[in-house]
Design a protein around this motif. Structure first.
Motif, PDB file in Angstrom:
ATOM      1  N   ALA A   1       0.840  -1.194   0.000  1.00  0.00           N
ATOM      2  CA  ALA A   1       0.000   0.000   0.000  1.00  0.00           C
ATOM      3  C   ALA A   1       0.873   1.242   0.000  1.00  0.00           C
ATOM      4  CB  ALA A   1      -0.916   0.011   1.226  1.00  0.00           C
ATOM      5  N   THR A   2       0.584   2.145  -0.933  1.00  0.00           N
ATOM      6  CA  THR A   2       1.329   3.399  -1.025  1.00  0.00           C
ATOM      7  C   THR A   2       0.368   4.470  -1.542  1.00  0.00           C
ATOM      8  OG1 THR A   2       3.288   4.468  -1.992  1.00  0.00           O
ATOM      9  CG2 THR A   2       2.261   2.732  -3.291  1.00  0.00           C
ATOM     10  N   GLY A   3       0.890   5.550  -2.102  1.00  0.00           N
ATOM     11  CA  GLY A   3       0.032   6.631  -2.588  1.00  0.00           C
ATOM     12  C   GLY A   3      -0.081   7.749  -1.569  1.00  0.00           C
ATOM     13  N   VAL A   4      -1.226   8.430  -1.592  1.00  0.00           N
ATOM     14  CA  VAL A   4      -1.452   9.606  -0.745  1.00  0.00           C
ATOM     15  C   VAL A   4      -2.578   9.291   0.232  1.00  0.00           C
ATOM     16  CG1 VAL A   4      -2.085  12.047  -0.712  1.00  0.00           C
ATOM     17  CG2 VAL A   4      -0.728  11.137  -2.611  1.00  0.00           C
ATOM     18  N   VAL A   5      -2.339   9.516   1.513  1.00  0.00           N
ATOM     19  CA  VAL A   5      -3.386   9.263   2.508  1.00  0.00           C
ATOM     20  C   VAL A   5      -4.543  10.240   2.304  1.00  0.00           C
ATOM     21  CG1 VAL A   5      -1.794   8.325   4.211  1.00  0.00           C
ATOM     22  CG2 VAL A   5      -2.304  10.775   4.218  1.00  0.00           C
ATOM     23  N   PHE A   6      -5.742   9.795   2.668  1.00  0.00           N
ATOM     24  CA  PHE A   6      -6.910  10.681   2.583  1.00  0.00           C
ATOM     25  C   PHE A   6      -6.782  11.733   3.690  1.00  0.00           C
ATOM     26  CE2 PHE A   6     -11.045  12.298   2.096  1.00  0.00           C
ATOM     27  CZ  PHE A   6     -11.569  11.793   0.908  1.00  0.00           C
ATOM     28  N   THR A   7      -6.923  12.989   3.310  1.00  0.00           N
ATOM     29  CA  THR A   7      -6.613  14.073   4.236  1.00  0.00           C
ATOM     30  C   THR A   7      -7.859  14.781   4.750  1.00  0.00           C
ATOM     31  OG1 THR A   7      -6.277  15.532   2.333  1.00  0.00           O
ATOM     32  CG2 THR A   7      -4.323  14.494   3.297  1.00  0.00           C
ATOM     33  N   SER A   8      -7.646  15.505   5.814  1.00  0.00           N
ATOM     34  CA  SER A   8      -8.673  16.344   6.428  1.00  0.00           C
ATOM     35  C   SER A   8      -7.967  17.562   7.008  1.00  0.00           C
ATOM     36  CB  SER A   8      -9.392  15.576   7.545  1.00  0.00           C
ATOM     37  OG  SER A   8      -8.474  15.243   8.586  1.00  0.00           O
ATOM     38  N   ALA A   9      -8.742  18.501   7.493  1.00  0.00           N
ATOM     39  CA  ALA A   9      -8.132  19.533   8.335  1.00  0.00           C
ATOM     40  C   ALA A   9      -7.940  18.938   9.727  1.00  0.00           C
ATOM     41  CB  ALA A   9      -9.014  20.766   8.391  1.00  0.00           C
TER      42      ALA A   9
END
Length: 667
Positions: free
Chosen positions: A407-415
């Protein structure tokens, strides 16, 4: 030892991946019969695998194609089976969305939501309150909606977040507009709700790892590693995806929903091809998020059942995604128009050295012998939204089968709301990443030397101090037979070294024990959600590490056929309510495994690979170490030991035959 019954050689033709001509014929039949008119999208197209029991007996079966259709103008959905050879529809059923759920997401839904939401007054007002007035910089991220309210039941719904892209090159995941969630009916194109829960500052720091100017200078001193096989690889690829490698034989297939699918996995034992697994795949993948806030409570994504993971396979690049002497296979899937679509170089096949296979230096007789291990690797990579996943199947010289997700890529983000927030990590100033899991379900249709298999739970146990164990140092292994589907719903327990042995009571090894293979789980957490939660109802499969079911050809997906907007209860919980016998029976193992991710600062802006998986090993299947016949390594870097019995010949890599999945070879 009792001799196992070999599989008919004609089976692979019935199980091969759909061809472009079959996909084209399927579309033409559905158009002719009025089911694929204007506005209708093909959500899924795949092979209907025949019941294996008559197939094994008869050796062939009619090739049939299943299509899941949705009319994006009316919300009518159909589940249809076609026989291209007979030029007819075999079966069709219109879905009742309130009961059945919806067919998987189609591409049009990704495109239309931004157009609709950009015109919505409530959303525009929510953006204006945050000082965001340049609509061209606001990207709308459509997401599967999870559970529906009573008012939403029957609708085809997406829930959407907003991100800021300061320029076309900007990484939008660095700038979430948190606190605003939009619910949209993608058929009527109505905005059903705008929830403006909280006004959190939009994180400003960029995360443009893809730009050379952002990353800075490259690390110095990195020397090349060259991997060569001057005589070519040791495997052969034939028609219908038949793959042969140093005693292993298996059929490689590809499905739009599951990705890689293997059939007829056998291993050679003194000239006999002994069956191990009839069919193996990753049948579901689910990512539940642990932030219960009003703007993101629904975030639970089924990447197979809702998004059709296989259709998002990457085209792999030699030297970047795969290194060495590589054989690539193209994958043929159907587009949303029902026409064939080729994903070039979707599957990577190669060998890799994995260190010592076995070794011993004997102080008594003076011998020093070692052998190097290698494995056959069959893999593909997908990008589903922000995350990228590599799916790697390994077959080793000692009989080990291993599966690994990278698993790689960009984590799902939030403020990030502030210090002490219990449901997310802070990755950069003001930028959060909700805690979440990646849970996978492997479907393993076992066939250990035949169809009659049983499962025992193995675990370590202390023996109480007493006459049998006077010193208190004794421990033993407990063996518990799982006889019914209700008994065979189990959790792993690493404190007891718990594993599961799949054996054949009709075939014994040379010591008189049942032959078998053992499933070794990693034992990481299953679903971390309350038993009364919506996601627990929809993803009950992920609450146990092991399920065992009696084989039924229509039971393919652990959360049911139609996961998108389904109310829950489908799949494994429904099937196992019959509590069928799984002792000395034709059985399927469902193994849940995965990652529980508390994101680190080091996971931003792009996440280094994290891994999870499982291992299958022969357990009493062979009469001794099956890798005793591996020859010494011959290399400029390897001095021979004291074993002077001679060197084995290098395996001839043979000719690569033509087959339905086009092949490209890279060196």
């Amino acid at each position: 030892m009792t001799t196992p019954t070999p599989l008919p050689a004609s089976i692979p033709a019935s199980l091969a991946t759909l061809t472009a001509s079959e996909i084209t014929a399927n579309r033409a039949i559905l158009q002719r019969e009025g089911l694929a008119g204007p506005g209708v999208h093909f959500s899924y197209v795949g092979l209907v695998e025949p019941d294996k029991r008559p197939l094994i007996t008869e050796g062939s079966a009619d090739r049939r194609v299943r299509s899941m259709l949705v009319d994006m103008a009316t919300n009518e959905s159909w589940d249809v089976v076609v026989s291209p050879a007979e030029n007819r529809i075999v079966a069709s059923r219109r879905l009742d969305h309130a009961v059945d759920g919806q067919v998987p997401v189609v591409i049009e839904e990704f495109h239309l939501v931004e157009e609709v939401i950009h015109r919505n007054p409530e959303w525009l007002a929510a953006m204006a309150r945050r000082g965001l007035t340049d609509i061209s910089k606001l990207k709308v991220n459509p997401l599967s909606a999870g559970a529906l309210s009573d008012a939403e039941t029957g609708r085809r719904v997406q829930r959407c977040f907003t991100f800021v892209m300061d320029s076309p090159d900007d990484l939008g995941w660095a700038h979430p507009v948190d606190g605003v969630t939009v619910t949209i009916d993608v058929v009527t194109r109505e905005v059903l709700a705008v929830v403006d829960h909280v006004d959190l500052p939009v994180p400003l720091e960029s995360g443009n790892f893809h730009l050379e100017s952002w990353r800075g200078a490259d690390r110095q001193g990195l020397k090349p590693i060259e991997i060569t096989q001057p005589q070519g690889p040791s495997f052969t690829i034939g028609e219908d995806g038949a793959l042969s490698w140093l005693g292993w034989n298996l059929q490689v297939g590809f499905d739009q929903r599951e990705g890689l699918v293997f059939h007829n996995i056998t291993i050679d034992d003194d000239g006999i091809a002994r069956p191990v697994i009839y069919r193996a795949s990753i049948a579901e993948m689910m990512v539940p998020y642990g932030d219960p806030s009003p703007q993101r409570w629904f975030q639970n994504f089924f990447d197979c059942g809702e998004y059709l993971l296989g259709g998002y396979a990457n085209s792999l690049e030699l030297g970047c995604d795969c290194v060495g002497d590589i054989t690539y296979l193209d994958a043929v899937v159907a587009g949303n128009d029902g026409a064939p679509h080729v994903i070039p170089q979707a599957i990577c096949i190669h060998e890799e050295d994995t260190g010592i296979l076995w070794k011993h230096t004997d102080n008594w007789n003076g011998s020093s012998i070692s052998r190097r291990n290698r494995r056959l690797v069959v893999s593909f990579f997908v990008t589903v939204g922000n995350y990228d996943y590599g799916f790697y199947w390994y077959f080793s010289l000692d009989g080990t089968i291993e599966f690994e997700v990278k698993a790689t890529g960009v984590v799902f983000t939030s403020a990030y709301p502030g210090a002490g927030y219990r449901f997310a990590s802070e990755l950069a100033p003001g930028l959060g990443a909700p805690y979440h899991q990646h849970l996978f379900s492997a479907r393993l249709d076992m066939m250990v030397d035949g169809l009659g298999n049983s499962v025992d739970e193995l675990e370590a146990a202390l023996v109480p101090r007493g006459p049998e164990n006077p010193t208190g140092t004794g421990f033993t292994q407990l063996v518990t037979r799982l006889t019914t589907e209700s008994e065979a719903q189990r959790l792993a327990d690493n404190s007891r070294n718990r594993s599961w042995l799949i054996s054949n009571p009709s075939v014994q090894n040379r010591l008189g024990s049942d032959v078998g293979w053992v499933l070794l789980p990693e034992g990481k957490p299953v679903l971390l959600a309350d038993a009364d939660s919506d996601i627990h109802k929809r993803a009950t499969f992920s609450t146990k590490h092991l399920w065992v079911t009696e084989y039924e050809p229509t039971e393919l997906y652990p959360a049911g056929d139609f996961v998108n907007l389904h109310p829950g209860g489908a799949g494994l919980p429904a099937w196992t309510s019959a509590d069928r016998n799984v002792e000395d029976a034709d059985i399927v193992l469902w193994h849940t495994f995965g990652l529980t991710h508390f994101p680190r600062i080091e996971d931003w802006p792009i996440m280094p690979v994290d891994t999870c998986g499982f291992v299958l090993k022969p357990h009493g299947f062979f009469g001794r170490n099956p890798a005793m016949d591996i020859p010494e390594s011959v290399s400029d870097h390897c001095a021979p030991g004291m074993d002077h019995s001679g060197h084995g010949a290098h395996a001839d890599h043979g000719d690569h035959g033509e087959h339905d999945m086009h092949m490209n070879v890279g060196h």
